[in-house]
Design a protein around this motif. Structure first.
Motif, PDB file in Angstrom:
ATOM      1  N   GLN A 191       0.835  -1.198   0.000  1.00  0.00           N
ATOM      2  CA  GLN A 191       0.000   0.000   0.000  1.00  0.00           C
ATOM      3  C   GLN A 191       0.875   1.255   0.000  1.00  0.00           C
ATOM      4  OE1 GLN A 191      -2.410  -0.845   3.467  1.00  0.00           O
ATOM      5  NE2 GLN A 191      -4.131  -1.566   2.216  1.00  0.00           N
ATOM      6  N   THR A 192       1.962   1.205   0.765  1.00  0.00           N
ATOM      7  CA  THR A 192       2.891   2.340   0.809  1.00  0.00           C
ATOM      8  C   THR A 192       3.530   2.568  -0.554  1.00  0.00           C
ATOM      9  OG1 THR A 192       3.398   1.919   3.142  1.00  0.00           O
ATOM     10  CG2 THR A 192       4.979   3.241   1.907  1.00  0.00           C
ATOM     11  N   ALA A 193       3.948   1.498  -1.199  1.00  0.00           N
ATOM     12  CA  ALA A 193       4.556   1.607  -2.528  1.00  0.00           C
ATOM     13  C   ALA A 193       3.560   2.195  -3.528  1.00  0.00           C
ATOM     14  CB  ALA A 193       5.023   0.230  -2.994  1.00  0.00           C
ATOM     15  N   GLY A 194       2.303   1.774  -3.435  1.00  0.00           N
ATOM     16  CA  GLY A 194       1.268   2.292  -4.330  1.00  0.00           C
ATOM     17  C   GLY A 194       1.061   3.782  -4.156  1.00  0.00           C
ATOM     18  N   LYS A 195       1.037   4.230  -2.912  1.00  0.00           N
ATOM     19  CA  LYS A 195       0.865   5.659  -2.621  1.00  0.00           C
ATOM     20  C   LYS A 195       2.039   6.470  -3.159  1.00  0.00           C
ATOM     21  CE  LYS A 195      -1.900   4.935   1.561  1.00  0.00           C
ATOM     22  NZ  LYS A 195      -1.888   5.020   3.052  1.00  0.00           N
ATOM     23  N   MET A 196       3.243   5.936  -3.006  1.00  0.00           N
ATOM     24  CA  MET A 196       4.436   6.622  -3.482  1.00  0.00           C
ATOM     25  C   MET A 196       4.408   6.792  -4.998  1.00  0.00           C
ATOM     26  SD  MET A 196       7.259   4.734  -1.041  1.00  0.00           S
ATOM     27  CE  MET A 196       8.678   5.408  -1.892  1.00  0.00           C
ATOM     28  N   ILE A 197       4.014   5.730  -5.697  1.00  0.00           N
ATOM     29  CA  ILE A 197       3.964   5.778  -7.162  1.00  0.00           C
ATOM     30  C   ILE A 197       2.891   6.748  -7.633  1.00  0.00           C
ATOM     31  CG2 ILE A 197       3.388   4.435  -9.226  1.00  0.00           C
ATOM     32  CD1 ILE A 197       4.785   2.043  -7.879  1.00  0.00           C
ATOM     33  N   LEU A 198       1.726   6.719  -7.016  1.00  0.00           N
ATOM     34  CA  LEU A 198       0.654   7.636  -7.408  1.00  0.00           C
ATOM     35  C   LEU A 198       1.069   9.099  -7.163  1.00  0.00           C
ATOM     36  CD1 LEU A 198      -2.558   5.781  -6.187  1.00  0.00           C
ATOM     37  CD2 LEU A 198      -2.009   6.408  -8.550  1.00  0.00           C
ATOM     38  N   LYS A 199       1.715   9.341  -6.041  1.00  0.00           N
ATOM     39  CA  LYS A 199       2.160  10.708  -5.739  1.00  0.00           C
ATOM     40  C   LYS A 199       3.179  11.179  -6.769  1.00  0.00           C
ATOM     41  CE  LYS A 199       3.752  13.616  -1.961  1.00  0.00           C
ATOM     42  NZ  LYS A 199       4.157  13.671  -0.521  1.00  0.00           N
ATOM     43  N   TYR A 200       4.069  10.290  -7.159  1.00  0.00           N
ATOM     44  CA  TYR A 200       5.081  10.622  -8.166  1.00  0.00           C
ATOM     45  C   TYR A 200       4.421  10.923  -9.509  1.00  0.00           C
ATOM     46  CZ  TYR A 200       8.913   9.920 -11.483  1.00  0.00           C
ATOM     47  OH  TYR A 200       9.823  10.084 -12.480  1.00  0.00           O
ATOM     48  N   LEU A 201       3.443  10.155  -9.885  1.00  0.00           N
ATOM     49  CA  LEU A 201       2.758  10.349 -11.170  1.00  0.00           C
ATOM     50  C   LEU A 201       1.992  11.674 -11.221  1.00  0.00           C
ATOM     51  CD1 LEU A 201       1.361   6.758 -11.807  1.00  0.00           C
ATOM     52  CD2 LEU A 201       2.991   7.985 -13.270  1.00  0.00           C
ATOM     53  N   GLU A 202       1.481  12.092 -10.078  1.00  0.00           N
ATOM     54  CA  GLU A 202       0.645  13.274 -10.035  1.00  0.00           C
ATOM     55  C   GLU A 202       1.432  14.574  -9.934  1.00  0.00           C
ATOM     56  OE1 GLU A 202      -1.910  12.424  -6.784  1.00  0.00           O
ATOM     57  OE2 GLU A 202      -3.136  11.009  -7.915  1.00  0.00           O
ATOM     58  N   LYS A 203       2.765  14.499  -9.901  1.00  0.00           N
ATOM     59  CA  LYS A 203       3.574  15.717  -9.788  1.00  0.00           C
ATOM     60  C   LYS A 203       3.361  16.643 -10.976  1.00  0.00           C
ATOM     61  CE  LYS A 203       7.369  14.022  -6.908  1.00  0.00           C
ATOM     62  NZ  LYS A 203       8.806  13.744  -6.826  1.00  0.00           N
TER      63      LYS A 203
END
Length: 203
Positions: A191-203
């Motif tokens: 779940q943490t990895a998923g949040k990190m990837i989504l945050k990176y994509l939304e930059k």
């Protein structure tokens, strides 16, 4: 004259051999398990084995293809109701973080990781593995690029890089889960990895 064998009968025997092969690979490991082990487990003759498969390698690659097809179909169906790329991607992360790690599924992951290592030393096998892996890589790239077109995700990010990172994280977490078993916080880390990837994509 020998009785005609139906296609349904032949397919059942083929599937029985595939199930026996997976059971043997899971119990002994791909390298250690033999065709004799598979034959004994299935209750069929060695001659019957060679009616369906030419080698241990072929039966494994058949298992891999079957597994990839079923997993991919499930992923495709799971995101159909999601409207945005972000929802689709988040749902993929949720699916993997909520996997039910039964004894059987853990054994399957162990066999797959072991075969990846073996394939890394064999150009023919690695080409097969890359072909199957590409199905999942392209699937994630498609979702990310949909999000970029709709301005949900940054257009400056390379979708292929994010896909590679996601699947590398997935494989790494599975490997640690196999080693640490119940002590490994698979769900939380995924779940943490998923949040990190989504945050990176939304930059």
């Amino acid at each position: 004259m020998a009785p005609k064998v139906s296609e349904e009968y032949k397919e059942k025997k083929r599937q029985d051999l595939l199930k026996s092969a997976m059971a043997c690979f899971a119990e002994k490991g791909y390298q250690t398990a033999t065709i004799d082990d598979i034959v004994t487990h299935s209750g069929m003759s060695k001659g019957a084995f060679y009616n369906y498969f030419s080698s241990k390698e072929e039966i494994y690659l058949t298992l891999l293809k079957q597994s990839v097809y079923l997993s991919f179909q499930k992923l495709r169906e799971a995101i159909q109701s999601k409207e945005t790329a972000k929802e689709k991607l988040k749902h993929v992360f949720d699916i993997y973080s909520n996997l039910d790690f039964t004894k059987k599924s853990i054994q399957n992951h162990r066999v797959q990781i072991e075969f990846w290592i073996i394939a890394s030393r064999n150009d023919n096998l690695i080409d097969h593995m890359k072909t199957h892996a590409k199905v999942f890589h392209d699937f994630l790239i498609e979702i990310i690029e949909e999000g970029q077109k709709k301005s949900e995700f940054s257009k400056d990010i390379k979708s292929a890089d994010v896909s590679e990172i996601f699947w590398a994280i997935t494989d790494g977490l599975f490997l640690h889960m196999l080693v640490e078993k119940d002590e490994f916080p698979m769900k939380r880390l995924y779940q943490t990895a998923g949040k990190m990837i989504l945050k990176y994509l939304e930059k």
